[in-house]
Motif scaffolding. Structure first.
Motif, short mmCIF file in Angstrom:
data_model
loop_
_atom_site.label_atom_id
_atom_site.label_comp_id
_atom_site.label_asym_id
_atom_site.label_seq_id
_atom_site.Cartn_x
_atom_site.Cartn_y
_atom_site.Cartn_z
N GLU A 149 -2.03 8.16 14.10
CA GLU A 149 -3.32 7.97 14.68
C GLU A 149 -3.86 7.00 14.42
O GLU A 149 -4.68 6.40 14.97
CB GLU A 149 -4.35 9.15 15.02
N ARG A 205 -15.07 1.48 19.34
CA ARG A 205 -14.61 2.62 20.15
C ARG A 205 -13.62 1.51 20.85
O ARG A 205 -12.29 1.55 21.13
CB ARG A 205 -15.39 3.20 20.94
N ARG A 218 -6.60 4.58 21.33
CA ARG A 218 -8.11 5.43 21.40
C ARG A 218 -9.15 4.95 21.39
O ARG A 218 -9.71 3.71 20.97
CB ARG A 218 -8.33 6.40 19.61
N THR A 220 -12.82 6.46 21.61
CA THR A 220 -13.38 7.60 21.05
C THR A 220 -14.41 7.16 20.16
O THR A 220 -14.23 5.61 19.61
CB THR A 220 -12.69 8.93 20.53
N THR A 223 -13.86 5.76 16.63
CA THR A 223 -12.27 5.20 16.15
C THR A 223 -13.27 3.70 16.00
O THR A 223 -13.92 3.51 16.51
CB THR A 223 -11.62 5.38 17.35
#
Length: 304
Positions: A149, A205, A218, A220, A223
């Motif tokens: 990730e 984000r 991502r 979120t 992040t």
């Protein structure tokens, strides 16, 4: 703050020990970012096989990692790596230079196997930047998915090379500490003494514009995206370019290492403060009288 070393200390110390006193060897260990190493000796104690497994090898190979490793290690690179590993070096301890300075330099180069493999993307970007100065346009956006990730994105432009790190903060406190650290990177560059440092940008984000078109990013709260803008002065000379590559590829590990160190320091201070408070409370307790009371005639008074 402590700067992490680009070489692997276990490889360095193990090879130096085996050069001084050859013996059988079979060691497996893990470096930052889940990179696995295997050091083993064959039938001959002076022949050492070093193998490395890195999850982003296919991407690195596409950007020229094997060419760089062959440039650095020559005939030491095996055409067929060890099973379950991406690249292997066969080191003959009898061929190691006898001069102490040359020997240490040779061992250090072996210990920087991971660093040299990861440098492929940056060296290609630096070369592309020089070519784009005359032709214009933008080079291919290179992606290195070196962690689950998380990834590094590198792209060359006519006047710069942009390097973007995506990182995940697993805990709320990590996100707060990370924001403080990264804001310090931004503020510190305003000082006159480090005006030549790379520009640093941080977004939470929302991905930067350079990579916003990539699917599956991502967005979120846990992040963060850190952007480094490298100008030609940061990689125009070979020694400067090598230092830039060594430092920037360790940025993610550097950031999370110091977040953990800061949390450990604060916890130790909190425990010390609690201990001091307990001492104060203990001193504030009223002492209970335990002495006996007697009458004039000498009898002991008993409470009923």
């Amino acid at each position: 703050m402590i700067l992490l070393e680009p070489h692997n200390t276990i490889i360095q110390t193990t090879l130096l020990d085996k050069i001084a006193k050859p013996s059988t060897l079979d060691v497996q260990f893990v470096d930052f970012d889940g990179v696995r190493f295997h050091l083993t000796s064959g039938d001959k104690k002076t022949m050492i096989l070093l193998s490395m497994n890195i999850r982003c090898w296919d991407e690195l190979a596409r950007y020229g990692a094997m060419d760089i490793l062959k440039r650095e290690y020559g005939a030491l690179v095996l055409d067929q790596p060890e099973n379950e590993y991406n690249v292997s070096l066969m080191i003959d301890l009898e061929q190691v230079p006898q001069d102490p300075e040359s020997r240490d330099a040779f061992v250090m180069s072996i210990a920087m196997l991971k660093r040299n493999a990861l440098s492929a993307t940056f060296e290609r970007a630096f070369q592309e930047q020089k070519e784009l100065e005359t032709s214009g346009g933008k080079a291919e956006l290179m992606e290195i998915h070196y962690r689950d990730e998380e990834a590094i994105y590198v792209q060359a432009s006519p006047d710069r090379v942009t390097v973007i790190f995506s990182t995940i903060f697993r805990e709320e406190t990590d996100r707060i500490f990370g924001k403080v650290f990264l804001q310090e990177f931004v503020d510190a560059r305003r000082q006159p003494s480090i005006q030549n440092a790379p520009q640093v940008l941080y977004t939470n984000r929302d991905p930067p514009l350079e990579i916003r078109h990539i699917a599956g990013l991502r967005s979120t709260e846990d992040t963060g995206y850190v952007t480094f803008v490298l100008f030609p002065r940061h990689f125009s000379k070979p020694d400067v370019a090598a230092a830039t590559i060594s430092h920037i590829q360790l940025f993610r590990d550097y950031l999370h290492y110091h977040i953990k160190c800061s949390k450990a320091y604060m916890h130790s201070r909190m425990r010390a403060r609690v201990t001091e408070f307990q001492k104060v409370l203990n001193r504030a307790k009223a002492e209970v009288a335990t002495g006996e009371k007697k009458t004039v005639s000498g009898r002991t008074m008993v409470h009923r």
